[in-house]
Design a protein around this motif. Structure first.
Motif: not given
Length: 133
Positions: A102-113
């Protein structure tokens, strides 16, 4: 003569039941193997789609992508996880972790469904919860 046929018949029944008893674990193993293969294929396809969406959002200014993340991938529960500055995202489950580019500029995050809008603001790609798609 009749007792000889009965004895041969019972012996063949016993042999068939033993053969069947030996085959049941093999069929169970094959079924689990097929299930694992299909889950792995689902993970790979899902990771490819998410990766493509993120790179597309990164390339096109002002692009917003609406996405519905399914509750399960095959039979697996999961979350998506990203670390800013790294070219790698993760699909994380109870007993597994699958990485994808993925691109390096994706925000620090954890995504649930759930339902999300993915967009790039000030050079950072973020996921925003959406009421529906």
């Amino acid at each position: 003569m009749r007792s000889q046929l009965s004895l041969e018949f019972y012996n063949s029944l016993i042999l068939m039941s033993l053969a069947l008893a030996l085959l049941i674990p093999i069929f169970s193993f094959l079924q689990e193997s097929i299930k694992f293969e299909s889950d792995a294929q689902v993970l790979e396809a899902f990771a490819s789609k998410i990766s493509t969406m993120l790179y597309q959002v990164n390339l096109e200014n002002g692009l917003e992508v609406k996405v519905l993340l399914p509750k399960k991938l095959g039979s697996l529960d999961y979350n998506l996880s990203f670390i800013y500055g790294k070219n790698i995202g993760f699909i994380v489950g109870k007993n597994f972790q699958y990485s994808f580019p993925c691109p390096p500029n994706v925000n620090n995050t954890t995504i649930t469904p759930g339902s999300y809008i993915i967009k790039k603001e000030s050079g950072v790609i973020s996921f925003y919860e959406s009421s529906s798609i």
